[in-house]
Design an enzyme around this catalytic site. Sequence first.
Site: not given
Length: 226
Positions: A130, A134, A163, A165
């Site tokens: 990940y 990024k 965040v 989400t």
Amino acid sequence: MALAACGAQIILLARDPGRLEATRAQLGGTGHVTVAHSLDHADRTFDLIKDTTVRHGVLHGIFHAAGSYLAMPAKATRQKHIDAVFAASVMAAYGIARAAAHQSVLAAGGSVVFMSSVAGERGHPGTLAYAGAKAAIHGMVPVLAVELAPKKIRVNVITSGTVETEMHLTTAAGLPPALIEAGARRHLFGFGEPRDIGEAVVFLMSDAARWLTGTSLNVDGGYLAQ
């Protein structure tokens, strides 16, 4: 939703037709379009965007937020895991970059906004694939900004903290509460909300950011300040 509230006509691209329609139903204004297609391959993403502009006209902005999260230690991370994480986040971004460079896709004076994460700048156990994805986005942005500057097209990236989400909530459901609380404390203002990202995108798409290109906007609740 934030862009539509400002009067933009939105073309939503993602792989899930049901979620696309559900999102379109929440948009203010009219004329919004959905295109169901997987964003996991550079060439196919390029073709998809080109075909979409042939049908619906030249774009004035592109916001790329597709991606996936994987929590896995380095010793267990294999090629298939890297491919899956890089597909939507990085491969699609390359396709978008290629498309944005074509005159028939993005109007002069337009704006491209990519999403990245503080994970690409800080070390966290279990985020090898990940974080790598990024960091790749961060590397692309200044190059694309330089190449598209003659067309007055701006290219920037949002470096986001955590965040709340659906993806975050699903991931958090399988983690110990103490780990979630520790993560929240690393953000000076706690975890963010989707609207925090939405308002940053509106800014970067607007003429208020007309002198801003090739840079990262940290929208992280103070995470990187520590």
